[in-house]
Design a protein around this motif. Structure first.
Motif, short mmCIF file in Angstrom:
data_model
loop_
_atom_site.label_atom_id
_atom_site.label_comp_id
_atom_site.label_asym_id
_atom_site.label_seq_id
_atom_site.Cartn_x
_atom_site.Cartn_y
_atom_site.Cartn_z
N GLU A 1 32.84 37.05 42.82
CA GLU A 1 34.05 36.41 42.31
C GLU A 1 35.29 37.27 42.54
O GLU A 1 36.38 36.74 42.76
CB GLU A 1 33.87 36.08 40.84
CG GLU A 1 32.88 34.96 40.65
CD GLU A 1 32.37 34.83 39.24
OE1 GLU A 1 32.66 35.71 38.42
OE2 GLU A 1 31.68 33.83 38.97
N ILE A 2 35.14 38.57 42.51
CA ILE A 2 36.28 39.44 42.80
C ILE A 2 36.71 39.25 44.25
O ILE A 2 37.91 39.23 44.55
CB ILE A 2 35.94 40.90 42.49
CG1 ILE A 2 35.93 41.11 40.98
CG2 ILE A 2 36.91 41.87 43.14
CD1 ILE A 2 35.50 42.46 40.53
N THR A 3 35.75 39.09 45.15
CA THR A 3 36.12 38.85 46.54
C THR A 3 36.80 37.50 46.72
O THR A 3 37.53 37.30 47.68
CB THR A 3 34.89 38.92 47.47
OG1 THR A 3 33.96 37.92 47.10
CG2 THR A 3 34.26 40.28 47.43
N LEU A 4 36.58 36.58 45.80
CA LEU A 4 37.29 35.30 45.86
C LEU A 4 38.66 35.39 45.21
O LEU A 4 39.58 34.65 45.58
CB LEU A 4 36.46 34.21 45.16
CG LEU A 4 35.14 33.85 45.83
CD1 LEU A 4 34.36 32.89 44.95
CD2 LEU A 4 35.38 33.26 47.19
N ILE A 5 38.84 36.29 44.25
CA ILE A 5 40.12 36.42 43.56
C ILE A 5 41.13 37.22 44.39
O ILE A 5 42.32 36.89 44.40
CB ILE A 5 39.92 37.08 42.18
CG1 ILE A 5 39.22 36.10 41.24
CG2 ILE A 5 41.24 37.53 41.57
CD1 ILE A 5 38.86 36.71 39.91
N LEU A 6 40.68 38.24 45.10
CA LEU A 6 41.61 39.11 45.81
C LEU A 6 42.50 38.40 46.83
O LEU A 6 43.69 38.72 46.91
CB LEU A 6 40.84 40.26 46.47
CG LEU A 6 40.36 41.34 45.52
CD1 LEU A 6 39.55 42.38 46.27
CD2 LEU A 6 41.52 42.00 44.80
N PRO A 7 42.01 37.45 47.60
CA PRO A 7 42.92 36.78 48.56
C PRO A 7 43.99 35.92 47.91
O PRO A 7 44.95 35.53 48.58
CB PRO A 7 41.99 35.92 49.41
CG PRO A 7 40.65 36.48 49.22
CD PRO A 7 40.63 37.08 47.86
N ILE A 8 43.87 35.61 46.64
CA ILE A 8 44.87 34.75 45.98
C ILE A 8 46.24 35.42 46.02
O ILE A 8 47.26 34.75 46.24
CB ILE A 8 44.43 34.42 44.54
CG1 ILE A 8 43.25 33.45 44.58
CG2 ILE A 8 45.57 33.80 43.74
CD1 ILE A 8 42.70 33.11 43.22
N ALA A 9 46.30 36.73 45.86
CA ALA A 9 47.59 37.42 45.89
C ALA A 9 48.25 37.29 47.27
O ALA A 9 49.47 37.15 47.37
CB ALA A 9 47.40 38.89 45.54
N TYR A 10 47.46 37.32 48.32
CA TYR A 10 48.01 37.19 49.66
C TYR A 10 48.43 35.74 49.96
O TYR A 10 49.45 35.49 50.59
CB TYR A 10 46.98 37.65 50.69
CG TYR A 10 47.44 37.50 52.11
CD1 TYR A 10 48.44 38.31 52.64
CD2 TYR A 10 46.89 36.51 52.93
CE1 TYR A 10 48.87 38.15 53.94
CE2 TYR A 10 47.31 36.35 54.22
CZ TYR A 10 48.30 37.18 54.73
OH TYR A 10 48.72 37.01 56.01
N ILE A 11 47.64 34.79 49.50
CA ILE A 11 47.90 33.37 49.76
C ILE A 11 49.12 32.88 48.99
O ILE A 11 49.80 31.96 49.43
CB ILE A 11 46.63 32.54 49.44
CG1 ILE A 11 45.54 32.89 50.43
CG2 ILE A 11 46.90 31.06 49.47
CD1 ILE A 11 44.21 32.28 50.12
N LEU A 12 49.43 33.49 47.86
CA LEU A 12 50.58 33.05 47.06
C LEU A 12 51.89 33.14 47.84
O LEU A 12 52.80 32.35 47.62
CB LEU A 12 50.68 33.88 45.78
CG LEU A 12 49.73 33.51 44.66
CD1 LEU A 12 49.83 34.49 43.52
CD2 LEU A 12 50.00 32.11 44.16
N GLU A 13 51.99 34.08 48.78
CA GLU A 13 53.22 34.21 49.57
C GLU A 13 53.36 33.09 50.59
O GLU A 13 54.46 32.75 50.99
CB GLU A 13 53.22 35.55 50.29
CG GLU A 13 53.19 36.74 49.38
CD GLU A 13 53.03 38.04 50.16
OE1 GLU A 13 52.94 38.00 51.39
OE2 GLU A 13 53.01 39.10 49.51
#
Length: 115
Positions: free
Chosen positions: A69-81
């Motif tokens: 789940e952490i590997t699924l959460i980490l890309p959210i910060a990049y995708i928000l941009e």
């Protein structure tokens, strides 16, 4: 033409290296002592199949779930941009809330208690 010859040369060299490695890596000397399991210099007296701790298994599964789940959460910060901030914030918040609910449930059920 040049690319195909480079690919053929690379595949040929790779095949030769793999074949040489398989011949050189084989151990030809096999005796009883080297094929037996090693337990601090003693011969094994009991079966290697010991009772498995269910508590340890549950903790390991919970760890693996949170690790994925952490590997699924980490890309959210990049995708928000790149994408719509509102939709990804909603999805991220919902995802984290589900995780926290699952953690609370495991804690309440006592699955995190080791003793």
């Amino acid at each position: 033409m040049l690319l195909s010859s480079i690919v053929c040369l690379t595949l040929t060299i790779s095949a030769i290296v793999m074949i040489l490695a398989s011949f050189l890596a084989k151990k030809t000397i096999a005796d009883r002592e080297k094929n037996s399991p090693y337990e601090c210099g003693f011969d094994p007296k009991n079966s290697a199949r010991l009772p498995f701790s269910l508590r340890f298994f549950l903790i390991a599964v919970i760890f693996m779930i949170f690790d994925v789940e952490i590997t699924l959460i980490l890309p959210i910060a990049y995708i928000l941009e790149i994408t719509n901030i509102f939709s990804w914030s909603l999805v991220g918040t919902l995802f984290i809330m589900i995780l926290l609910f699952g953690l609370y449930y495991e804690w309440k059920e006592g699955a995190l208690e080791w003793a």
